[in-house]
Design an enzyme around this catalytic site. Structure first.
Site, short mmCIF file in Angstrom:
data_model
loop_
_atom_site.label_atom_id
_atom_site.label_comp_id
_atom_site.label_asym_id
_atom_site.label_seq_id
_atom_site.Cartn_x
_atom_site.Cartn_y
_atom_site.Cartn_z
N SER A 1 -8.07 6.93 5.83
CA SER A 1 -9.11 7.94 5.71
C SER A 1 -8.60 9.29 5.12
CB SER A 1 -10.19 7.94 6.62
OG SER A 1 -9.49 8.51 7.94
N ASN B 1 -13.26 12.80 3.57
CA ASN B 1 -12.85 13.57 4.76
C ASN B 1 -12.41 15.21 4.16
OD1 ASN B 1 -13.69 11.84 6.49
ND2 ASN B 1 -11.64 11.04 6.53
N GLU C 1 -14.64 4.62 -1.01
CA GLU C 1 -13.76 5.36 -1.85
C GLU C 1 -12.42 4.57 -2.40
OE1 GLU C 1 -12.86 10.07 -0.98
OE2 GLU C 1 -12.23 8.93 0.83
N HIS D 1 -11.25 2.74 0.97
CA HIS D 1 -11.68 3.29 2.04
C HIS D 1 -13.22 3.05 2.52
CE1 HIS D 1 -12.71 7.46 4.13
NE2 HIS D 1 -12.63 6.62 4.87
#
Length: 286
Positions: free
Chosen positions: A123, A194, A156, A144
């Site tokens: 991540s 993130n 992702e 991800h």
């Protein structure tokens, strides 16, 4: 060389929350899956998690009992990485530590066929740095998944410095075959999700620690004021405070003081209050 139609068997490294979820959605989509962890008890716990999750889908009439049984029958567990040798695509979902991921990818490079695509569920960590542990960095890509994998629609796709367009296209196609919707990010710290999410959570922790409002009002204000399903403190508990701290520290190291972890976040982790998984974080849980 890399064609979605050639993907039949998927390997998953790591049988924890993310790994077991990835194994479940891949098997439900019709892929054969080999899930590996370092201890037999971890593998069994992961398979038990899959069993429990599939049962919930049956109870909610989202899968038939026959479909759930067929999906479970496609998943094989192992502690031996060599058992992933016939996998066409491997997704690593181990802990967020660069040295561990590089060791895993170096081993996968040895045991899998040269045509296999190697993906990481990281991540925050660099796809390019992970890929450097292999002799095929062009075949390494970030896929991800969001937590919980079984329920979250988004995936992702992260493009490393040497990841080929062909592999990126395959990663999108594979994720879509699992019923997911994708977006793409360059290999920059935190990617899209993130890089934006962790500062939001971190500022929520700071606001609570500095007495701006109660934890309930911080979460209530963000839910009602911005139409998100969870406020920052509730979401941090859901993700795991240790995971939030690791991600925030990585961003801080790469991008500077604007990402410095909140003091209270570090204190909670040091106290062992990690959120839902330990029964207490910012809130208490049964």
């Amino acid at each position: 060389m890399y064609d979605l139609e050639d993907i039949e068997t998927v390997g998953v490294v790591g049988a924890g929350t993310m790994g077991s979820g990835i194994a479940q959605v891949a098997a439900t989509a019709g892929y054969d899956v080999v899930i590996r962890d370092i201890e037999a008890e971890f593998v069994e716990e992961g398979l038990d998690t899959v069993d429990s999750s599939l049962s919930k889908f049956v109870d909610k009439d989202e899968l038939t009992a026959e479909e759930a049984e067929a999906a479970r029958g496609r998943i094989e567990g192992t502690t031996d990485l060599v058992d992933l040798s016939d996998c066409d695509l491997v997704v690593e979902a181990a802990v967020e530590k660069m040295d561990i991921k590089q060791d895993i990818f170096a081993d996968l490079d040895e045991v899998t066929d040269g045509d296999a695509v190697l993906a990481t569920n990281t991540s925050t960590l660099s796809i390019t740095t992970i890929a450097a542990a292999t002799e095929r960095p062009e075949a390494v890509v970030g896929i991800h998944f969001m937590n919980p994998v079984q329920l979250m629609e988004g995936v992702e796709i992260v493009v490393g410095e040497k990841t080929t367009d062909e592999v990126v296209e395959l990663a999108h196609g594979f994720s879509e075959a699992l019923g997911k919707t994708t977006w793409e990010s360059d290999d920059k710290p935190g990617f899209v999700s993130n890089r934006i999410l962790m500062p939001w959570i971190n500022e929520g922790v700071r606001a609570f620690d500095e007495g701006v409002a109660t934890k309930e009002d911080i979460d209530r204000g963000m839910k009602l004021g911005t139409n998100v399903p969870m406020g920052p403190l509730e979401l941090a508990d859901h993700i795991g405070l240790d995971i939030c701290l690791d991600a925030t520290q990585t961003l801080h190291e790469e991008l500077g003081d604007r990402y410095k972890p909140a003091y209270l976040l570090k204190r909670k982790v040091e106290a062992g209050d990690l959120g839902k998984k330990t029964g207490e974080g910012f809130y208490e849980y049964d």
